[in-house]
Scaffold this motif. Structure first.
Motif, PDB file in Angstrom:
ATOM      1  N   VAL A  62     132.117 -32.185  88.382  1.00 15.53           N
ATOM      2  CA  VAL A  62     130.854 -31.457  88.550  1.00 15.53           C
ATOM      3  C   VAL A  62     130.839 -30.763  89.911  1.00 15.53           C
ATOM      4  CG1 VAL A  62     128.342 -31.694  88.694  1.00 15.53           C
ATOM      5  CG2 VAL A  62     129.622 -32.986  86.979  1.00 15.53           C
ATOM      6  N   ASP A  63     131.242 -31.479  90.958  1.00 14.07           N
ATOM      7  CA  ASP A  63     131.313 -30.873  92.290  1.00 14.07           C
ATOM      8  C   ASP A  63     132.305 -29.713  92.305  1.00 14.07           C
ATOM      9  OD1 ASP A  63     129.424 -32.502  93.482  1.00 14.07           O
ATOM     10  OD2 ASP A  63     130.906 -33.876  94.361  1.00 14.07           O
ATOM     11  N   LEU A  64     133.431 -29.911  91.663  1.00 10.39           N
ATOM     12  CA  LEU A  64     134.448 -28.857  91.625  1.00 10.39           C
ATOM     13  C   LEU A  64     133.904 -27.600  90.957  1.00 10.39           C
ATOM     14  CD1 LEU A  64     137.331 -28.014  92.255  1.00 10.39           C
ATOM     15  CD2 LEU A  64     138.023 -29.007  90.066  1.00 10.39           C
ATOM     16  N   GLU A  65     133.198 -27.754  89.869  1.00  9.69           N
ATOM     17  CA  GLU A  65     132.609 -26.590  89.182  1.00  9.69           C
ATOM     18  C   GLU A  65     131.570 -25.900  90.062  1.00  9.69           C
ATOM     19  OE1 GLU A  65     133.481 -24.993  86.333  1.00  9.69           O
ATOM     20  OE2 GLU A  65     135.178 -26.354  86.509  1.00  9.69           O
ATOM     21  N   ARG A  66     130.768 -26.679  90.769  1.00  6.77           N
ATOM     22  CA  ARG A  66     129.764 -26.083  91.660  1.00  6.77           C
ATOM     23  C   ARG A  66     130.443 -25.322  92.810  1.00  6.77           C
ATOM     24  NH1 ARG A  66     126.586 -30.067  89.508  1.00  6.77           N
ATOM     25  NH2 ARG A  66     124.383 -29.594  89.253  1.00  6.77           N
ATOM     26  N   ILE A  67     131.485 -25.921  93.371  1.00  7.43           N
ATOM     27  CA  ILE A  67     132.224 -25.261  94.457  1.00  7.43           C
ATOM     28  C   ILE A  67     132.840 -23.954  93.950  1.00  7.43           C
ATOM     29  CG2 ILE A  67     134.264 -25.443  95.957  1.00  7.43           C
ATOM     30  CD1 ILE A  67     131.943 -27.083  97.014  1.00  7.43           C
ATOM     31  N   GLU A 111     121.270 -23.304  95.826  1.00  5.18           N
ATOM     32  CA  GLU A 111     120.971 -24.198  94.704  1.00  5.18           C
ATOM     33  C   GLU A 111     122.181 -25.066  94.363  1.00  5.18           C
ATOM     34  OE1 GLU A 111     118.211 -25.769  92.161  1.00  5.18           O
ATOM     35  OE2 GLU A 111     117.881 -24.250  93.691  1.00  5.18           O
ATOM     36  N   HIS A 112     123.343 -24.441  94.249  1.00  5.83           N
ATOM     37  CA  HIS A 112     124.563 -25.195  93.920  1.00  5.83           C
ATOM     38  C   HIS A 112     124.924 -26.182  95.029  1.00  5.83           C
ATOM     39  CE1 HIS A 112     125.476 -23.212  90.191  1.00  5.83           C
ATOM     40  NE2 HIS A 112     125.511 -22.015  90.759  1.00  5.83           N
ATOM     41  N   SER A 113     124.795 -25.769  96.285  1.00  5.19           N
ATOM     42  CA  SER A 113     125.153 -26.667  97.387  1.00  5.19           C
ATOM     43  C   SER A 113     124.222 -27.873  97.443  1.00  5.19           C
ATOM     44  CB  SER A 113     125.146 -25.920  98.722  1.00  5.19           C
ATOM     45  OG  SER A 113     123.837 -25.556  99.085  1.00  5.19           O
ATOM     46  N   HIS A 114     122.965 -27.669  97.097  1.00  6.07           N
ATOM     47  CA  HIS A 114     121.991 -28.762  97.105  1.00  6.07           C
ATOM     48  C   HIS A 114     122.333 -29.813  96.044  1.00  6.07           C
ATOM     49  CE1 HIS A 114     118.196 -30.734  97.847  1.00  6.07           C
ATOM     50  NE2 HIS A 114     117.859 -30.628  96.577  1.00  6.07           N
ATOM     51  N   LYS A 115     122.916 -29.382  94.959  1.00  6.01           N
ATOM     52  CA  LYS A 115     123.225 -30.286  93.843  1.00  6.01           C
ATOM     53  C   LYS A 115     124.585 -30.966  93.963  1.00  6.01           C
ATOM     54  CE  LYS A 115     120.220 -27.921  90.592  1.00  6.01           C
ATOM     55  NZ  LYS A 115     120.143 -27.145  89.353  1.00  6.01           N
ATOM     56  N   LYS A 128     129.248 -34.349 100.304  1.00  9.94           N
ATOM     57  CA  LYS A 128     128.575 -33.944 101.543  1.00  9.94           C
ATOM     58  C   LYS A 128     128.934 -34.880 102.698  1.00  9.94           C
ATOM     59  CE  LYS A 128     124.706 -31.882  99.084  1.00  9.94           C
ATOM     60  NZ  LYS A 128     123.274 -32.004  98.789  1.00  9.94           N
ATOM     61  N   THR A 129     129.094 -36.158 102.396  1.00  9.87           N
ATOM     62  CA  THR A 129     129.472 -37.137 103.419  1.00  9.87           C
ATOM     63  C   THR A 129     130.906 -36.911 103.882  1.00  9.87           C
ATOM     64  OG1 THR A 129     127.956 -38.749 102.460  1.00  9.87           O
ATOM     65  CG2 THR A 129     129.654 -39.613 103.900  1.00  9.87           C
ATOM     66  N   ARG A 130     131.744 -36.458 102.979  1.00 14.11           N
ATOM     67  CA  ARG A 130     133.146 -36.177 103.320  1.00 14.11           C
ATOM     68  C   ARG A 130     133.287 -35.015 104.288  1.00 14.11           C
ATOM     69  NH1 ARG A 130     136.931 -35.652  98.132  1.00 14.11           N
ATOM     70  NH2 ARG A 130     138.607 -34.938  99.447  1.00 14.11           N
ATOM     71  N   TYR A 131     132.314 -34.110 104.275  1.00 16.24           N
ATOM     72  CA  TYR A 131     132.343 -32.926 105.139  1.00 16.24           C
ATOM     73  C   TYR A 131     131.051 -32.869 105.959  1.00 16.24           C
ATOM     74  CZ  TYR A 131     136.148 -31.787 102.015  1.00 16.24           C
ATOM     75  OH  TYR A 131     137.321 -31.846 101.292  1.00 16.24           O
ATOM     76  N   PRO A 132     130.899 -33.805 106.894  1.00 16.22           N
ATOM     77  CA  PRO A 132     129.644 -33.908 107.643  1.00 16.22           C
ATOM     78  C   PRO A 132     129.401 -32.760 108.622  1.00 16.22           C
ATOM     79  CG  PRO A 132     131.262 -35.418 108.547  1.00 16.22           C
ATOM     80  CD  PRO A 132     131.873 -34.808 107.306  1.00 16.22           C
ATOM     81  N   ASP A 133     130.439 -32.039 108.989  1.00 19.49           N
ATOM     82  CA  ASP A 133     130.277 -30.945 109.951  1.00 19.49           C
ATOM     83  C   ASP A 133     129.686 -29.686 109.317  1.00 19.49           C
ATOM     84  OD1 ASP A 133     131.300 -32.545 111.946  1.00 19.49           O
ATOM     85  OD2 ASP A 133     133.343 -31.777 111.736  1.00 19.49           O
ATOM     86  N   PHE A 134     129.643 -29.636 108.002  1.00 18.59           N
ATOM     87  CA  PHE A 134     129.061 -28.487 107.315  1.00 18.59           C
ATOM     88  C   PHE A 134     127.551 -28.675 107.218  1.00 18.59           C
ATOM     89  CE2 PHE A 134     127.829 -25.825 103.758  1.00 18.59           C
ATOM     90  CZ  PHE A 134     128.494 -24.651 104.064  1.00 18.59           C
TER      91      PHE A 134
END
Length: 82
Positions: free
Chosen positions: A4-9, A52-56, A62-68
């Motif tokens: 799901v994350d991959l599709e959103r990205i 919208e996609h980033s929020h979902k 999100k924890t894996r990339y805390p600097d974003f």
């Protein structure tokens, strides 16, 4: 990264690429003109979708990339939605 994350990205990337294509040959003044309204609206819609996609995205990602600045992307989406 889950599917799901991959599709959103992937969708975020497509929106970014399309924004870049839309604006790469346009002057800043174009967006202020009557003819630029459509291009501006399309870019705003795409930015809204990115938020919208980033929020979902999962908390794990999100924890894996805390600097974003994940929350800033969504807050910008809220500004566009007004």
């Amino acid at each position: 990264m889950n599917e799901v994350d991959l599709e959103r990205i992937k969708k975020i990337r497509i929106h970014c690429t399309n924004i870049q294509k839309t604006i790469q040959n346009l002057a800043v003044d174009y967006f202020k003109s009557a003819n630029g309204v459509d291009a501006r609206d399309v870019c705003a819609f795409r930015l809204f979708q990115i938020g919208e996609h980033s929020h979902k995205l999962s908390d794990e990602l999100k924890t894996r990339y805390p600097d974003f600045a994940w929350s800033a992307v969504y807050r910008f989406r809220n500004v566009l939605g007004r």
